[in-house]
Design an enzyme around this catalytic site. Structure first.
Site, PDB file in Angstrom:
ATOM      1  N   ASP A  58      86.719  79.287  87.741  1.00  0.00           N
ATOM      2  CA  ASP A  58      86.950  80.731  87.838  1.00  0.00           C
ATOM      3  C   ASP A  58      87.630  80.950  89.184  1.00  0.00           C
ATOM      4  O   ASP A  58      86.963  80.985  90.220  1.00  0.00           O
ATOM      5  CB  ASP A  58      85.612  81.474  87.759  1.00  0.00           C
ATOM      6  CG  ASP A  58      85.805  82.986  87.798  1.00  0.00           C
ATOM      7  OD1 ASP A  58      86.817  83.463  87.256  1.00  0.00           O
ATOM      8  OD2 ASP A  58      84.951  83.678  88.365  1.00  0.00           O
ATOM      9  N   GLU A  97      90.675  80.073  84.252  1.00  0.00           N
ATOM     10  CA  GLU A  97      90.878  81.434  83.753  1.00  0.00           C
ATOM     11  C   GLU A  97      92.338  81.836  83.915  1.00  0.00           C
ATOM     12  O   GLU A  97      92.940  81.647  84.965  1.00  0.00           O
ATOM     13  CB  GLU A  97      89.987  82.424  84.513  1.00  0.00           C
ATOM     14  CG  GLU A  97      90.052  83.816  83.897  1.00  0.00           C
ATOM     15  CD  GLU A  97      89.170  84.810  84.613  1.00  0.00           C
ATOM     16  OE1 GLU A  97      87.938  84.623  84.593  1.00  0.00           O
ATOM     17  OE2 GLU A  97      89.715  85.772  85.180  1.00  0.00           O
ATOM     18  N   ASP A 139      80.520  84.162  89.670  1.00  0.00           N
ATOM     19  CA  ASP A 139      81.688  83.277  89.558  1.00  0.00           C
ATOM     20  C   ASP A 139      81.272  81.901  89.035  1.00  0.00           C
ATOM     21  O   ASP A 139      82.026  81.252  88.312  1.00  0.00           O
ATOM     22  CB  ASP A 139      82.366  83.104  90.923  1.00  0.00           C
ATOM     23  CG  ASP A 139      82.534  84.421  91.637  1.00  0.00           C
ATOM     24  OD1 ASP A 139      83.652  84.943  91.634  1.00  0.00           O
ATOM     25  OD2 ASP A 139      81.521  84.933  92.170  1.00  0.00           O
TER      26      ASP A 139
END
Lengths: 179, 179
Positions: A7, A68, A141
């Site tokens: 992330d 991501e 996260d």
């Protein structure tokens, strides 16, 4: 299948390693956050992200890296740093010949919660359940990185079938042309 | 002072090396473009940019790397790739301990043409004149990379004086506290 989920972020870059195959219980191998000081120079922050990611790759030897996919519609103030941290993660994987997959936030949410609009708490709760953890990983996260890895494991069979179909089609098309 | 200017991009990443000091004629050491195929996977494109930048650093050993500061207000379709290519350039420099400076497009235009709103042709014309070239470097990304390097050489004295002033102030402040 062992997947490192990332992330991306400059202040906090979530990282999580999950092992398993679609349709079987999954195992969390590791989870954490690579942090860089907000007052450091941008180039030094990118270097710190690289060193952190390299350490995770060295230690856990994932077969895939799932990152991501960053959209420019997001928060304009942070999106550039997010894009740059994601570039570092992709670069680290590509240098080792590890395939990189990008998944959008809504693909990830839909994969683990059933809804592309789920909130952070819901994603954290499902990650905790799916990996049979004692409590939700913190910060968010870190949980998001695990969700990315899970999403990749579950989406991979469909993506592989798609790639095989495309490959078959390409072969037929070539045959058609040479015939 | 030898500076590598980088006009970041995935399809075309402009690179240009300029040597000189403010107030003296400048010399172009090299100029070029690192290209990556638009149909390649993003991670492979970032890897190709890294390899290209590394080659320029190996060959020309710059003391500074000047990279265009990317704003998210720009063209939304290309800004993410630009941000990611700039991250790779900054990372390559930081790994070698080379200081990285970011300059905005308007700072660069103002430095070489006197106007922050100058167009590509004007920047190309001034780069050609300032480096005493036979013709404007092509493509525009290559000229922009040279303009970045020139901008850095000309702005560096002011930036250094500022940094020295800040450092002096910090020393005084510390003295004040210990007194």
């Amino acid at each position: 299948m062992r997947v490192l989920g990332v992330d991306p972020g400059l202040t906090r870059c979530g990282v999580g390693v999950v092992e398993g195959v679609a349709g079987r219980p999954l195992t969390m191998i590791g989870v954490g956050v690579v942090r860089t000081p907000a007052d450091a120079e941008l180039s030094h922050r990118l270097l710190a992200v690289e060193q952190g990611i390299e350490q995770w790759l060295d230690e856990h030897r994932p077969e895939y890296v799932a990152v991501e996919r960053v959209f420019s519609q997001h928060n304009v103030r942070t999106v550039m740093g997010t894009a740059q941290a994601s570039a570092v993660a992709m670069l680290c994987a590509a240098r080792r010949g590890i395939p990189v997959a990008l998944h959008t936030p809504s693909e990830v949410k839909a994969a683990v919660t059933g809804s592309g609009r789920a909130d952070k708490a819901q994603v954290g709760a499902m990650v905790t359940r799916l990996l049979r953890l004692a409590e939700p990983p913190r910060p968010a996260d870190a949980a998001d990185a695990l969700a990315l890895a899970i999403c990749h494991i579950w989406r991979a069979p469909a993506q592989n079938r798609l790639q095989q179909a495309v490959a078959r089609h390409a072969v037929h098309a070539t045959k058609g042309r040479t015939a």
